[in-house]
Write an enzyme that holds these catalytic residues in place. Sequence first.
Site, PDB file in Angstrom:
ATOM      1  NE  ARG A 198     -66.135 -30.661 -99.920  1.00 29.40           N
ATOM      2  CZ  ARG A 198     -67.035 -30.907-100.866  1.00 29.40           C
ATOM      3  NH1 ARG A 198     -66.617 -31.292-102.076  1.00 29.40           N
ATOM      4  NH2 ARG A 198     -68.324 -30.771-100.638  1.00 29.40           N
ATOM      5  CE1 TYR A 224     -61.290 -36.696-105.201  1.00 29.58           C
ATOM      6  CE2 TYR A 224     -61.634 -38.888-104.316  1.00 29.58           C
ATOM      7  CZ  TYR A 224     -62.089 -37.602-104.527  1.00 29.58           C
ATOM      8  OH  TYR A 224     -63.323 -37.232-104.061  1.00 29.58           O
ATOM      9  CG  PHE A 281     -62.228 -37.390 -95.875  1.00 29.61           C
ATOM     10  CD1 PHE A 281     -61.541 -36.986 -94.749  1.00 29.61           C
ATOM     11  CD2 PHE A 281     -61.555 -38.166 -96.814  1.00 29.61           C
ATOM     12  CE1 PHE A 281     -60.206 -37.346 -94.557  1.00 29.61           C
ATOM     13  CE2 PHE A 281     -60.217 -38.534 -96.635  1.00 29.61           C
ATOM     14  CZ  PHE A 281     -59.548 -38.115 -95.499  1.00 29.61           C
ATOM     15  CD  GLU A 282     -62.935 -33.891-102.941  1.00 31.87           C
ATOM     16  OE1 GLU A 282     -63.327 -34.891-103.568  1.00 31.87           O
ATOM     17  OE2 GLU A 282     -63.043 -32.733-103.389  1.00 31.87           O
ATOM     18  CB  ILE A 283     -56.687 -35.828 -99.140  1.00 34.60           C
ATOM     19  CG1 ILE A 283     -57.258 -35.708 -97.718  1.00 34.60           C
ATOM     20  CG2 ILE A 283     -55.293 -35.210 -99.198  1.00 34.60           C
ATOM     21  CD1 ILE A 283     -56.472 -36.476 -96.682  1.00 34.60           C
TER      22      ILE A 283
END
Length: 389
Positions: A198, A224, A281-283
């Site tokens: 994101r 995550y 921010f997240e992957i």
Amino acid sequence: MAGLLAPRVKSKIGRTTVLSILLVFFIYFFLWPSPGEIITNDEMNQQQQSKSFSEIPPKSQSPRALPNPVKKVKATFVTLARNADLWELLSSIQSIEDRFNSKFGYDWVFLNDEPFTDEFIEETTKSISGTTKYGVIPYDQWSVPLWINSERFKEAREDMASRGVIYGDSISYRHMCRYESGFFFRHPLMDEYEYYWRVEPSVKFYCDINYDIFKFMKQNDYQYGFTIAMQEYRETIPTLWDKTVEFMDKYPHFIAEENSMPLISDDDGASYNLCHFWSNFEIGKLDFLRSKAYLSYFEYLDKAGGFFYERWGDAPVHSIAASLFLDKEQIHYFDDVGYYHGPFTSCPRNEKVRKEGRCSCNPKEDFSFQIGSCMNKYYKFRGIKKPSY
């Protein structure tokens, strides 16, 4: 016999020709790879690149030590944006392209509650190394559900506005939080992907990322990843934990045996300590959000109405779900990613990481151990020694 002996005439040209033919036969039969072994230029480059890496290390080792296998991960960047966000978004795109994606060429999915303009599509497409895709959000996912009492909703917004709660009176912000919590990963444009990253408008990436983050996530079974952990505004989620406890009581089988409850609760689940991963921010692995556990949790929260009667954010929703439904080893802290989303900065404090990544951030501005951050809890819970530098 004369015919057989003819090639043996003592001339330099004859001997040279015979030797050349023998050499060609030797190379063809003994040195040249069989059709199944022929390597293309791209494969050769990838093999040469992989020689600079060691075998896959344990999760505690640096991701820069990972190999770079040939097969590309099915992954995409994803951004929820309005047409008016274009110019602020372009700076974010340039930052992540320069620091990461120009080396890997991953796709980018853009989602909007109205069609994107030709200008938005043209400007973003020419700035991104991967394929760009543009989708419109269905009306029922960006509107007030039928089960929400309109008068109660209005009173809630007025009350929060009078108390100065951030975005307390905003309807569009509530739509965004609800959509990011329960729907973006269900858009048809996301169907082909396994992982997402994101990205928001007006963010910066301060360090070169020279390894494939998506491959790193997949090889280590991380579901995550985050850079910043902080406390949520209590006024926005007064009953979120109450509903979460109800859900846990009703569906205890969804709770992972090796969960991260100590990260989000200081009293074994009796209350919520407000810690969450900052989701701008997240992957993540999309299978997590598509799981029965997560979808059931979202539906339970959605029917409770807290996205509207209160102002539940997607960050605490994602974070609580990841902490409860995932094994603690499946959550990863990217301490080597320099990142900024106003007003907070994540800047690697390790001098070696900053040098290798050509980081342009000031480690003294790193938010990790400042007031309001939850990284102390994270280090303590995971049994990781807090950095001394």
